[in-house]
Structure formats: structure tokens, C-alpha cells
Design a protein around this motif. Structure first.
Motif, short mmCIF file in Angstrom:
data_model
loop_
_atom_site.label_atom_id
_atom_site.label_comp_id
_atom_site.label_asym_id
_atom_site.label_seq_id
_atom_site.Cartn_x
_atom_site.Cartn_y
_atom_site.Cartn_z
N TRP A 61 0.84 -1.20 0.00
CA TRP A 61 0.00 0.00 0.00
C TRP A 61 0.87 1.25 0.00
CZ3 TRP A 61 -0.96 4.07 3.41
CH2 TRP A 61 -2.11 4.81 3.14
N PHE A 62 1.90 1.25 0.87
CA PHE A 62 2.81 2.40 0.92
C PHE A 62 3.59 2.56 -0.39
CE2 PHE A 62 2.59 2.00 5.68
CZ PHE A 62 2.10 3.28 5.92
N ILE A 63 4.03 1.44 -0.95
CA ILE A 63 4.79 1.49 -2.21
C ILE A 63 3.92 2.04 -3.34
CG2 ILE A 63 5.90 0.08 -3.98
CD1 ILE A 63 6.90 -1.72 -1.66
N ASP A 64 2.65 1.62 -3.39
CA ASP A 64 1.74 2.14 -4.42
C ASP A 64 1.61 3.66 -4.34
OD1 ASP A 64 1.26 -0.38 -5.39
OD2 ASP A 64 -0.68 -0.62 -4.37
N ARG A 65 1.65 4.20 -3.13
CA ARG A 65 1.46 5.63 -2.96
C ARG A 65 2.75 6.43 -3.10
NH1 ARG A 65 -2.29 2.82 -1.82
NH2 ARG A 65 -4.40 3.44 -1.46
N TRP A 66 3.88 5.91 -2.57
CA TRP A 66 5.12 6.69 -2.51
C TRP A 66 6.33 6.00 -3.14
CZ3 TRP A 66 3.06 6.77 2.90
CH2 TRP A 66 2.16 7.81 3.07
N GLY A 67 6.13 4.94 -3.86
CA GLY A 67 7.25 4.26 -4.51
C GLY A 67 8.22 3.67 -3.51
N VAL A 68 9.50 3.76 -3.83
CA VAL A 68 10.52 3.17 -2.96
C VAL A 68 10.53 3.84 -1.58
CG1 VAL A 68 12.45 4.64 -3.70
CG2 VAL A 68 12.90 2.31 -2.92
N ASN A 69 10.15 5.11 -1.51
CA ASN A 69 10.05 5.78 -0.21
C ASN A 69 8.97 5.13 0.65
OD1 ASN A 69 12.06 7.65 -0.82
ND2 ASN A 69 10.60 9.04 -1.76
N GLY A 70 7.93 4.63 0.03
CA GLY A 70 6.87 3.93 0.76
C GLY A 70 7.38 2.68 1.44
N LEU A 71 8.31 2.00 0.80
CA LEU A 71 8.91 0.82 1.43
C LEU A 71 9.65 1.22 2.70
CD1 LEU A 71 9.55 -2.19 1.40
CD2 LEU A 71 11.53 -1.67 -0.06
N MET A 72 10.36 2.33 2.65
CA MET A 72 11.07 2.79 3.85
C MET A 72 10.08 3.23 4.93
SD MET A 72 14.18 2.16 3.81
CE MET A 72 14.49 2.95 5.36
N VAL A 73 8.99 3.89 4.55
CA VAL A 73 7.98 4.30 5.53
C VAL A 73 7.41 3.06 6.22
CG1 VAL A 73 5.69 5.33 5.82
CG2 VAL A 73 7.41 6.47 4.41
N SER A 74 7.13 2.03 5.46
CA SER A 74 6.63 0.79 6.05
C SER A 74 7.65 0.16 6.99
CB SER A 74 6.25 -0.20 4.93
OG SER A 74 5.82 -1.42 5.48
N THR A 75 8.90 0.14 6.56
CA THR A 75 9.97 -0.42 7.39
C THR A 75 10.13 0.36 8.68
OG1 THR A 75 11.14 -1.18 5.41
CG2 THR A 75 12.44 -0.99 7.42
N VAL A 76 10.16 1.68 8.58
CA VAL A 76 10.31 2.52 9.76
C VAL A 76 9.12 2.35 10.70
CG1 VAL A 76 10.37 4.92 10.56
CG2 VAL A 76 11.81 4.21 8.65
N SER A 77 7.92 2.32 10.14
CA SER A 77 6.71 2.17 10.97
C SER A 77 6.72 0.85 11.73
CB SER A 77 5.46 2.25 10.10
OG SER A 77 5.39 3.48 9.45
N SER A 78 7.07 -0.23 11.05
CA SER A 78 7.09 -1.52 11.74
C SER A 78 8.22 -1.57 12.77
CB SER A 78 7.20 -2.68 10.74
OG SER A 78 8.41 -2.62 10.03
N SER A 79 9.31 -0.89 12.51
CA SER A 79 10.41 -0.84 13.48
C SER A 79 10.01 -0.06 14.74
CB SER A 79 11.65 -0.20 12.86
OG SER A 79 12.09 -0.96 11.77
N VAL A 80 9.33 1.04 14.55
CA VAL A 80 8.85 1.82 15.70
C VAL A 80 7.86 1.00 16.51
CG1 VAL A 80 7.52 3.87 16.37
CG2 VAL A 80 9.35 4.07 14.67
N LEU A 81 6.95 0.30 15.83
CA LEU A 81 6.00 -0.56 16.54
C LEU A 81 6.73 -1.65 17.30
CD1 LEU A 81 3.11 -1.39 17.20
CD2 LEU A 81 3.12 -2.76 15.09
#
Length: 176
Positions: A61-81
Motif C-alpha cells: 500500500w505504501f509502495i503504491d502511494r510513494w514508490g521506494v520511499n513507501g517501502l522505507m515508511v513501512s519499514t520505519v513504521s514496523s520498526s517503531v511498533l
């Protein structure tokens, strides 16, 4: 392969997003061994599995919206969780964390990370002003990385992060 200006832009955007994850990764690396010390290996494993599942579920979902940056947002979010769940589990399984002291230290580290992230903006400005040649971009990227390190260390020193003194002492010993 060819590493062009667009590749450099993607890389700098990923590094900017990744700076947020440094705090979460650090928190996980500090807190997880406490569980192993009390012979509780299942809780960190469960938390990791949950966070990995969430990451895999939302990354597309993040990748669809923000490309490769979306992958990092997903990674960062799961790391914070992951960090948050480990900290909560620590309170239950190990004992109090002295969260105010920890929060204050985290705030200081985060402040320095934000100042560093701002200093990294110089890369985009320099590329726009000086051009996009491969050698120039490489020099600018290494210079920007060095600038980020120096800015972080100076900021940490100025606001009294004691670990900076230790790192500085070790670097001085290693460098002569």
C-alpha cells in the motif's frame, strides 16, 4: 551500472526517512537482550513476527502511494511498533524502565537526528547548484555523509549527550 541524479535523489530521500528508524533500531537493540537475559525468547520473537507481518501487509500500500520511499515508511513504521511493543513487554516481564529518563534521552537523540536530517538537505541544494556529474555527485554524497556525522556529533556534544564524549575519546585514541 549507471548511478544518475535520479538515483542519488532516491538514495537521499531514503536516507532522510531512515534517520527516523535509527532511534527505533537502537531501542530494539538495547531492549531485546534484556528478554534473553531472563530466558524469555518467545516475547521478542512474537513481537518480531507481528511487526514483520504488519510490514509485509502494508508495504504494498505504501509502495503504491510513494514508490521506494513507501517501502522505507513501512519499514520505519514496523520498526517503531517493534520498539514500542518491546518496551511495553519490558515493563511487564522485567520491571520499570524509568521512562522519563529514557524519554529525555530519546528526545535529545531525536533532536540531534532532526538537526542532522536538516543538514543533509545540503546535498539537494549542492546538486542543483553544481550539477549532476557522477564524480561530483559521489564527492557531494560523501561530503554530505561526513557533514551529517559532524553535525550530529557537535549537536550531541552541545546538548550534553554523554555517549558523544565516549565516542570522541575512542576516535581520538584510534586516530592517534
Amino acid at each position: 551500472g549507471h548511478f544518475g541524479s535520479q538515483d542519488a535523489l532516491y538514495t537521499s530521500n531514503i536516507i532522510k526517512i531512515y534517520t527516523v528508524a535509527v532511534v527505533a533500531y537502537g531501542g530494539v537493540r538495547v531492549i531485546a537482550p534484556a528478554f534473553y537475559a531472563i530466558k524469555n525468547t518467545w516475547y521478542p520473537a512474537l513481537v518480531s513476527a507481528i511487526c514483520l507481518g504488519i510490514h509485509v501487509s502494508v508495504a504494498g500500500w505504501f509502495i503504491d502511494r510513494w514508490g521506494v520511499n513507501g517501502l522505507m515508511v513501512s519499514t520505519v513504521s514496523s520498526s517503531v511498533l517493534n520498539m514500542i511493543l518491546l518496551f511495553a513487554g519490558y515493563q511487564f516481564f522485567v520491571g520499570p524502565l524509568h521512562l522519563l529518563k529514557l524519554a529525555w534521552a530519546s528526545l535529545k537523540f531525536s533532536f540531534c537526528a532532526a538537526v542532522m536530517a536538516l543538514s543533509l538537505q545540503v546535498y539537494d541544494l549542492a546538486v542543483n547548484a553544481l550539477g549532476t556529474g557522477r564524480v561530483l555527485q559521489t564527492v557531494l554524497m560523501f561530503g554530505t555523509i561526513a557533514l551529517g556525522f559532524v553535525v550530529y556529533m557537535v549537536c550531541a556534544h552541545l546538548i550534553g549527550i554523554s555517549e558523544v564524549e565516549t565516542v570522541t575519546r575512542i576516535l581520538k585514541e584510534k586516530l592517534g
